[in-house]
Motif scaffolding. Structure first.
Motif, PDB file in Angstrom:
ATOM      1  N   ASN A  41     -17.270  -3.711  -3.970  1.00 13.46           N
ATOM      2  CA  ASN A  41     -17.504  -2.521  -4.790  1.00 13.46           C
ATOM      3  C   ASN A  41     -16.403  -2.324  -5.830  1.00 13.46           C
ATOM      4  OD1 ASN A  41     -19.893  -1.711  -3.479  1.00 13.46           O
ATOM      5  ND2 ASN A  41     -18.728  -0.785  -1.830  1.00 13.46           N
ATOM      6  N   LEU A  42     -15.175  -2.602  -5.441  1.00  8.93           N
ATOM      7  CA  LEU A  42     -14.052  -2.440  -6.352  1.00  8.93           C
ATOM      8  C   LEU A  42     -14.166  -3.407  -7.528  1.00  8.93           C
ATOM      9  CD1 LEU A  42     -11.343  -1.081  -6.981  1.00  8.93           C
ATOM     10  CD2 LEU A  42     -10.224  -2.829  -5.564  1.00  8.93           C
ATOM     11  N   LYS A  43     -14.603  -4.625  -7.249  1.00  7.92           N
ATOM     12  CA  LYS A  43     -14.760  -5.608  -8.325  1.00  7.92           C
ATOM     13  C   LYS A  43     -15.828  -5.178  -9.322  1.00  7.92           C
ATOM     14  CE  LYS A  43     -13.144  -9.743  -5.887  1.00  7.92           C
ATOM     15  NZ  LYS A  43     -13.532 -11.060  -5.317  1.00  7.92           N
ATOM     16  N   VAL A  44     -16.893  -4.566  -8.807  1.00 10.73           N
ATOM     17  CA  VAL A  44     -17.938  -4.065  -9.710  1.00 10.73           C
ATOM     18  C   VAL A  44     -17.369  -3.000 -10.642  1.00 10.73           C
ATOM     19  CG1 VAL A  44     -20.115  -2.778  -9.817  1.00 10.73           C
ATOM     20  CG2 VAL A  44     -19.823  -4.594  -8.122  1.00 10.73           C
TER      21      VAL A  44
ATOM     22  N   THR B 174      -1.211  -2.022  -7.957  1.00  7.30           N
ATOM     23  CA  THR B 174      -1.258  -2.415  -9.359  1.00  7.30           C
ATOM     24  C   THR B 174      -0.225  -3.500  -9.645  1.00  7.30           C
ATOM     25  OG1 THR B 174       0.354  -0.751 -10.084  1.00  7.30           O
ATOM     26  CG2 THR B 174      -1.940  -0.054  -9.923  1.00  7.30           C
ATOM     27  N   ASP B 175      -0.254  -3.985 -10.900  1.00 11.17           N
ATOM     28  CA  ASP B 175       0.730  -4.994 -11.310  1.00 11.17           C
ATOM     29  C   ASP B 175       2.143  -4.487 -11.023  1.00 11.17           C
ATOM     30  OD1 ASP B 175      -1.164  -6.734 -12.135  1.00 11.17           O
ATOM     31  OD2 ASP B 175      -0.993  -6.292 -14.274  1.00 11.17           O
ATOM     32  N   GLY B 176       2.978  -5.374 -10.498  1.00 12.05           N
ATOM     33  CA  GLY B 176       4.348  -4.996 -10.200  1.00 12.05           C
ATOM     34  C   GLY B 176       4.499  -4.368  -8.832  1.00 12.05           C
ATOM     35  N   GLY B 177       3.426  -4.330  -8.048  1.00 12.92           N
ATOM     36  CA  GLY B 177       3.512  -3.800  -6.692  1.00 12.92           C
ATOM     37  C   GLY B 177       3.482  -2.299  -6.587  1.00 12.92           C
ATOM     38  N   LYS B 178       3.185  -1.593  -7.663  1.00 13.92           N
ATOM     39  CA  LYS B 178       3.097  -0.134  -7.590  1.00 13.92           C
ATOM     40  C   LYS B 178       1.802   0.269  -6.893  1.00 13.92           C
ATOM     41  CE  LYS B 178       5.947   0.866 -11.646  1.00 13.92           C
ATOM     42  NZ  LYS B 178       6.007   1.575 -12.942  1.00 13.92           N
ATOM     43  N   ILE B 179       1.840   1.443  -6.261  1.00  9.53           N
ATOM     44  CA  ILE B 179       0.699   1.909  -5.470  1.00  9.53           C
ATOM     45  C   ILE B 179       0.215   3.246  -6.016  1.00  9.53           C
ATOM     46  CG2 ILE B 179      -0.113   2.550  -3.170  1.00  9.53           C
ATOM     47  CD1 ILE B 179       2.233   0.908  -2.047  1.00  9.53           C
ATOM     48  N   ILE B 180      -1.088   3.364  -6.227  1.00  9.98           N
ATOM     49  CA  ILE B 180      -1.690   4.655  -6.584  1.00  9.98           C
ATOM     50  C   ILE B 180      -2.713   5.005  -5.511  1.00  9.98           C
ATOM     51  CG2 ILE B 180      -1.331   4.327  -9.054  1.00  9.98           C
ATOM     52  CD1 ILE B 180      -4.324   3.739  -9.312  1.00  9.98           C
ATOM     53  N   THR B 181      -2.835   6.296  -5.257  1.00 13.39           N
ATOM     54  CA  THR B 181      -3.741   6.773  -4.210  1.00 13.39           C
ATOM     55  C   THR B 181      -4.746   7.736  -4.819  1.00 13.39           C
ATOM     56  OG1 THR B 181      -1.974   6.585  -2.570  1.00 13.39           O
ATOM     57  CG2 THR B 181      -3.892   7.888  -1.965  1.00 13.39           C
TER      58      THR B 181
ATOM     59  N   GLY C 223      -5.078  -5.311 -14.403  1.00 13.47           N
ATOM     60  CA  GLY C 223      -3.915  -4.594 -13.879  1.00 13.47           C
ATOM     61  C   GLY C 223      -3.981  -4.228 -12.416  1.00 13.47           C
ATOM     62  N   ILE C 224      -4.987  -4.670 -11.683  1.00  7.74           N
ATOM     63  CA  ILE C 224      -5.105  -4.391 -10.248  1.00  7.74           C
ATOM     64  C   ILE C 224      -4.899  -5.690  -9.482  1.00  7.74           C
ATOM     65  CG2 ILE C 224      -6.580  -3.551  -8.388  1.00  7.74           C
ATOM     66  CD1 ILE C 224      -5.757  -1.375 -10.298  1.00  7.74           C
ATOM     67  N   ASP C 225      -3.950  -5.690  -8.533  1.00  9.08           N
ATOM     68  CA  ASP C 225      -3.652  -6.891  -7.744  1.00  9.08           C
ATOM     69  C   ASP C 225      -4.272  -6.851  -6.352  1.00  9.08           C
ATOM     70  OD1 ASP C 225      -2.238  -8.014  -9.771  1.00  9.08           O
ATOM     71  OD2 ASP C 225      -0.265  -7.373  -9.046  1.00  9.08           O
ATOM     72  N   GLY C 226      -4.510  -5.670  -5.799  1.00 11.41           N
ATOM     73  CA  GLY C 226      -5.041  -5.597  -4.448  1.00 11.41           C
ATOM     74  C   GLY C 226      -5.322  -4.166  -4.037  1.00 11.41           C
ATOM     75  N   PHE C 227      -5.599  -3.984  -2.770  1.00 10.41           N
ATOM     76  CA  PHE C 227      -5.915  -2.646  -2.265  1.00 10.41           C
ATOM     77  C   PHE C 227      -5.653  -2.608  -0.763  1.00 10.41           C
ATOM     78  CE2 PHE C 227      -9.694  -5.179  -1.721  1.00 10.41           C
ATOM     79  CZ  PHE C 227     -10.149  -4.820  -0.461  1.00 10.41           C
TER      80      PHE C 227
ATOM     81  N   THR D 217      -4.730  -0.424   8.958  1.00  8.68           N
ATOM     82  CA  THR D 217      -4.699  -0.652   7.512  1.00  8.68           C
ATOM     83  C   THR D 217      -5.042  -2.102   7.229  1.00  8.68           C
ATOM     84  OG1 THR D 217      -3.031   1.054   7.111  1.00  8.68           O
ATOM     85  CG2 THR D 217      -3.282  -0.646   5.429  1.00  8.68           C
ATOM     86  N   ALA D 218      -6.057  -2.307   6.397  1.00  8.88           N
ATOM     87  CA  ALA D 218      -6.421  -3.652   5.931  1.00  8.88           C
ATOM     88  C   ALA D 218      -5.939  -3.800   4.496  1.00  8.88           C
ATOM     89  CB  ALA D 218      -7.930  -3.859   6.017  1.00  8.88           C
ATOM     90  N   VAL D 219      -5.063  -4.771   4.254  1.00 15.67           N
ATOM     91  CA  VAL D 219      -4.521  -5.009   2.922  1.00 15.67           C
ATOM     92  C   VAL D 219      -5.115  -6.313   2.398  1.00 15.67           C
ATOM     93  CG1 VAL D 219      -2.445  -5.091   1.505  1.00 15.67           C
ATOM     94  CG2 VAL D 219      -2.393  -3.957   3.729  1.00 15.67           C
ATOM     95  N   SER D 220      -5.624  -6.285   1.183  1.00 15.49           N
ATOM     96  CA  SER D 220      -6.244  -7.478   0.590  1.00 15.49           C
ATOM     97  C   SER D 220      -5.844  -7.593  -0.860  1.00 15.49           C
ATOM     98  CB  SER D 220      -7.774  -7.391   0.686  1.00 15.49           C
ATOM     99  OG  SER D 220      -8.199  -7.316   2.019  1.00 15.49           O
ATOM    100  N   ASP D 221      -5.791  -8.824  -1.336  1.00 17.21           N
ATOM    101  CA  ASP D 221      -5.577  -9.041  -2.756  1.00 17.21           C
ATOM    102  C   ASP D 221      -6.923  -9.339  -3.402  1.00 17.21           C
ATOM    103  OD1 ASP D 221      -6.034 -11.584  -1.689  1.00 17.21           O
ATOM    104  OD2 ASP D 221      -5.001 -12.531  -3.373  1.00 17.21           O
ATOM    105  N   ILE D 222      -6.993  -9.188  -4.702  1.00 15.37           N
ATOM    106  CA  ILE D 222      -8.191  -9.561  -5.450  1.00 15.37           C
ATOM    107  C   ILE D 222      -7.751 -10.371  -6.651  1.00 15.37           C
ATOM    108  CG2 ILE D 222      -9.522  -7.529  -4.738  1.00 15.37           C
ATOM    109  CD1 ILE D 222      -8.896  -6.269  -7.408  1.00 15.37           C
ATOM    110  N   GLU D 223      -8.691 -11.087  -7.229  1.00  9.49           N
ATOM    111  CA  GLU D 223      -8.377 -11.821  -8.443  1.00  9.49           C
ATOM    112  C   GLU D 223      -7.913 -10.835  -9.514  1.00  9.49           C
ATOM    113  OE1 GLU D 223     -11.850 -13.905  -9.534  1.00  9.49           O
ATOM    114  OE2 GLU D 223     -11.960 -15.078  -7.674  1.00  9.49           O
TER     115      GLU D 223
END
Length: 524
Positions: A48-51, A227-234, A293-297, A283-289
């Motif tokens: 869903n996030l990729k969409v 996000t890029d650089g390892g920053k986290i937004i909620t 500007g988004i590296d994972g979630f 907590t499930a942590v995953s990366d995405i392609e």
């Protein structure tokens, strides 16, 4: 409906009931594990996030192609409003946008069916003058805020520092106002006609979450975007203060987990568990392609929530099986009752069968008070195409016979008493045969006069005369007035009253005459 189709439909619902009920009982005896469930949800959320991110990339590309790369266009307030209203309207997630630098500040934001927008020159005033536009982009009101209605006082220095190392910066709104608290903003720098402009695309976390239905089945899902650089937004997808308070308490643990994940797991998907406030959280942590500007979630859910969701999901199967069983019973009763009713009503039709010779003799004598011919039901021989107005003509004749002494309407015979058949009518239907013709005809009659009238006062047959199939409709006198509903030139539905007069169907338009006729005809 044929008996075999009734049996088939009922059987399908019965089989579906058994299958869904079987799933419920199988899942009820199956042990579920939180680590497996959080992993499954992570996979669904990633899709869903990729969409969503693909949609954002498309909007950014459209923006670049239309605004940034158009060197000859004068970028002004009108241009920006026209462009962004179309772009936002065509994107399921887009909520608003801003463009700002040291001199100007442009914001547009969608509120229900209207738009709010401002275009300020920051050198002249520190206040924002807003306009509300309707769907036609016409100004409906104006005001000046003495507070920050929206994301106006953006810390450009902080954002510029972030944009030096990253092409895109994601941020969340920290407004105290509930309806502006759950916003996500993508910020990036552009060059327009040699001038550096900071652009922000605004999205509603709640609107986005509506597409993430798998995660929303849980009570309090905490979503963290890396996000890029390892920053986290909620992103906040709720206005519930207790949930928001819980998010802030959990975010510290989640941030530590994401930091550990980045260092030890080479950004590969991994599950973690931790204890907080006497509860176990997963907590499930995953990366995405790399997506704009988004590296994972990370998805965080309590052990209790995972267990309750599993039980609730299985309970849904029980509810669905109950609904399917109820539908099965209703269909079975309806089909049985309908079949019984049809048998009883068919006995009330007292039409003596006509032989082919009798029908041929009837045609040769021409139209009378009791006989009328029509070339077709819906095929216009003059225009050589379907003309649904002709269907009303057939319905008019049926009403006229029913309001008089009854009679016979034959379709497939022209004014010259020539048998031309129904082949042209057949060609206009989905199935080109007499069965489907009768189905269409009865649907028209039922919609106008009701099923009871059709069963009690009509007989429809399809004899083969002179090598052509024709339709013979025999109408018995009605015991109540029959009115034809049509639309007038103004599009309003009106009722018309027809009777058979000589060899024609005549309308009685006067209300007084209708009352006199119906009193003589039906009250005796």
């Amino acid at each position: 409906m044929a008996k075999k189709y009734k049996i088939l439909i009922t059987s399908l619902f019965l089989v579906s009931t058994i299958i869904v009920a079987g799933i419920y009982f199988v899942n009820g005896n199956k042990t579920t594990y939180s680590d497996e469930m959080i992993l499954e949800e992570s996979v669904l959320f990633e899709n869903n996030l990729k969409v969503f991110l693909t949609s954002v990339e498309k909007s950014v590309q459209t923006y670049n192609d239309s605004i940034v790369n158009n060197k000859h266009q004068d970028i002004n307030n009108v241009v920006l409003i026209n462009f962004f209203t179309k772009l936002i309207s065509n994107d399921n997630y887009f909520k608003g946008a801003f463009i700002t630098n040291q001199k100007i500040n442009f914001i547009i934001y969608s509120e229900n069916s209207s738009w709010v927008t401002t275009y300020d020159t920051l050198t002249t005033d520190t206040l924002s003058t807003w306009k509300r536009l309707d769907s036609k982009l016409e100004v409906k009101s104006e005001w000046t805020d003495t507070y920050s209605f929206f994301h106006r006082n953006i810390n450009q220095k902080t954002l510029l520092e972030g944009l030096e190392n990253n092409e895109y910066v994601w941020m969340t709104t920290t407004s105290e106002l509930p309806d502006r608290r759950n916003l996500i903003t993508l910020v990036f720098n552009i060059d327009v006609a040699g001038k550096e402009m900071m652009t922000g695309f605004i999205f509603s976390a709640k609107d986005i979450s509506n597409s993430f239905l798998s995660v929303l089945k849980y009570n309090r899902p905490l979503i963290s975007i890396i996000t890029d650089g390892g920053k986290i937004i909620t992103p906040l997808i709720t206005d519930d203060s207790s949930s928001i308070s819980l998010y802030w308490k959990l975010q510290e643990n989640v941030s530590q987990i994401i930091g550990r994940w980045s260092q030890k797991h080479d950004n590969k998907s991994h599950n973690y568990s931790f204890e907080k406030n006497h509860r176990i959280y997963w907590t499930a942590v995953s990366d995405i392609e790399d997506h704009i500007g988004i590296d994972g979630f990370a998805i965080t859910l309590s052990d209790e929530d995972l267990d309750n969701a599993s039980k609730m999901q299985n309970m849904i199967y029980l509810i669905i099986s109950g609904i399917l069983l109820l539908i099965t019973i209703i269909l079975a009763v309806a089909f049985f009752a309908k079949r019984k009713k049809k048998i009883v009503l068919s006995q009330s039709i007292h039409f003596v069968s006509l032989s082919d010779q009798e029908i041929e003799k009837m045609i040769s004598r021409g139209e009378t008070e009791f006989v009328e011919f029509k070339s077709s039901l819906r095929y216009d021989y003059r225009e050589q195409k379907v003309n649904k107005v002709l269907e009303d003509v057939i319905l008019k004749s049926i009403a006229a016979f029913a309001n008089a002494k009854g009679g016979t309407l034959i379709i497939g015979v022209n004014d010259d008493l020539e048998v031309i058949g129904l082949n042209n009518d057949f060609s206009t239907l989905k199935k080109q045969d007499a069965d489907y013709f009768e189905l269409h005809l009865r649907k028209l009659i039922n919609n106008q006069y009701g099923i009871a009238f059709a069963n009690e006062h009509l007989s429809v047959t399809f004899p083969l005369i002179s090598g052509e199939i024709i339709c013979v409709i025999r109408i018995s006198p009605s015991n109540v007035p029959v009115f034809l509903k049509v639309r007038n030139k103004q599009g309003h539905e009106v009722e018309k009253f027809y009777v058979r007069s000589g060899n024609a169907s005549q309308e009685i338009a006067s209300l007084k005459e209708i009352n006199e006729y119906t009193k003589r005809r039906f009250d005796n």
